[in-house]
Design an enzyme around this catalytic site. Sequence first.
Site, PDB file in Angstrom:
ATOM      1  N   HIS A  61      42.835  36.055  36.516  1.00  0.00           N
ATOM      2  CA  HIS A  61      41.751  37.001  36.774  1.00  0.00           C
ATOM      3  C   HIS A  61      42.367  38.373  36.976  1.00  0.00           C
ATOM      4  O   HIS A  61      43.420  38.497  37.587  1.00  0.00           O
ATOM      5  CB  HIS A  61      40.973  36.552  38.020  1.00  0.00           C
ATOM      6  N   ASP A  62      41.724  39.425  36.461  1.00  0.00           N
ATOM      7  CA  ASP A  62      42.326  40.749  36.572  1.00  0.00           C
ATOM      8  C   ASP A  62      42.561  41.160  38.018  1.00  0.00           C
ATOM      9  O   ASP A  62      43.570  41.778  38.352  1.00  0.00           O
ATOM     10  CB  ASP A  62      41.518  41.797  35.824  1.00  0.00           C
ATOM     11  N   THR A  63      41.656  40.789  38.920  1.00  0.00           N
ATOM     12  CA  THR A  63      41.855  41.135  40.329  1.00  0.00           C
ATOM     13  C   THR A  63      43.045  40.387  40.903  1.00  0.00           C
ATOM     14  O   THR A  63      43.859  40.958  41.635  1.00  0.00           O
ATOM     15  CB  THR A  63      40.590  40.830  41.156  1.00  0.00           C
ATOM     16  N   THR A  84      35.022  48.632  36.794  1.00  0.00           N
ATOM     17  CA  THR A  84      33.570  48.523  36.686  1.00  0.00           C
ATOM     18  C   THR A  84      32.988  48.100  38.023  1.00  0.00           C
ATOM     19  O   THR A  84      32.001  48.638  38.500  1.00  0.00           O
ATOM     20  CB  THR A  84      33.187  47.511  35.591  1.00  0.00           C
ATOM     21  N   ASN A 121      32.619  42.314  46.941  1.00  0.00           N
ATOM     22  CA  ASN A 121      32.322  43.125  45.773  1.00  0.00           C
ATOM     23  C   ASN A 121      31.527  44.346  46.231  1.00  0.00           C
ATOM     24  O   ASN A 121      30.447  44.213  46.808  1.00  0.00           O
ATOM     25  CB  ASN A 121      31.514  42.287  44.771  1.00  0.00           C
ATOM     26  N   GLN A 129      29.152  54.653  34.890  1.00  0.00           N
ATOM     27  CA  GLN A 129      29.095  54.270  33.486  1.00  0.00           C
ATOM     28  C   GLN A 129      27.646  54.165  33.005  1.00  0.00           C
ATOM     29  O   GLN A 129      27.317  54.573  31.892  1.00  0.00           O
ATOM     30  CB  GLN A 129      29.815  52.936  33.276  1.00  0.00           C
TER      31      GLN A 129
END
Length: 139
Positions: A61-63, A84, A121, A129
């Site tokens: 996962h990117d995190t 994002t 989150n 965006q």
Amino acid sequence: TTQLLNLNSRTFDDELLDLISVKREQFARLVEPGTELGMLKKEWFSSFDLPNCKVITVATHDTASAVIGTPGFGENWAYLSSGTWSLLGIESAVPIVNELALQHNYTNEWGAFQTIRFLKNIIGMWIIQEVRRHLEQDY
């Protein structure tokens, strides 16, 4: 990340798998980042010009990968991974599962090397965006 893993046993949760009629055997084995899986099988990707190389797992996962890259040491640090979405959290040796965490919308995700990412989150760049997309102009 997956919600099919049991935070305490660090394996797939049999009760959850039963609820969705999925067998544990349908998944690949869980491994830690840095695990060497073997050489890339070029015949699987014949339409790509890929080099001969070892396939080594990352934190997936990117995190999780971002947290591994932070310079935090000891127990008194936190991270903010922003894109994002922004995720604010800590790494812990054990999951933090209690009423206060639930009330404040914190969650536990598996981290790398037997850690748990306890995080929330929070709004990130998504709103900017979306404003840009709806205005259809540079701002």
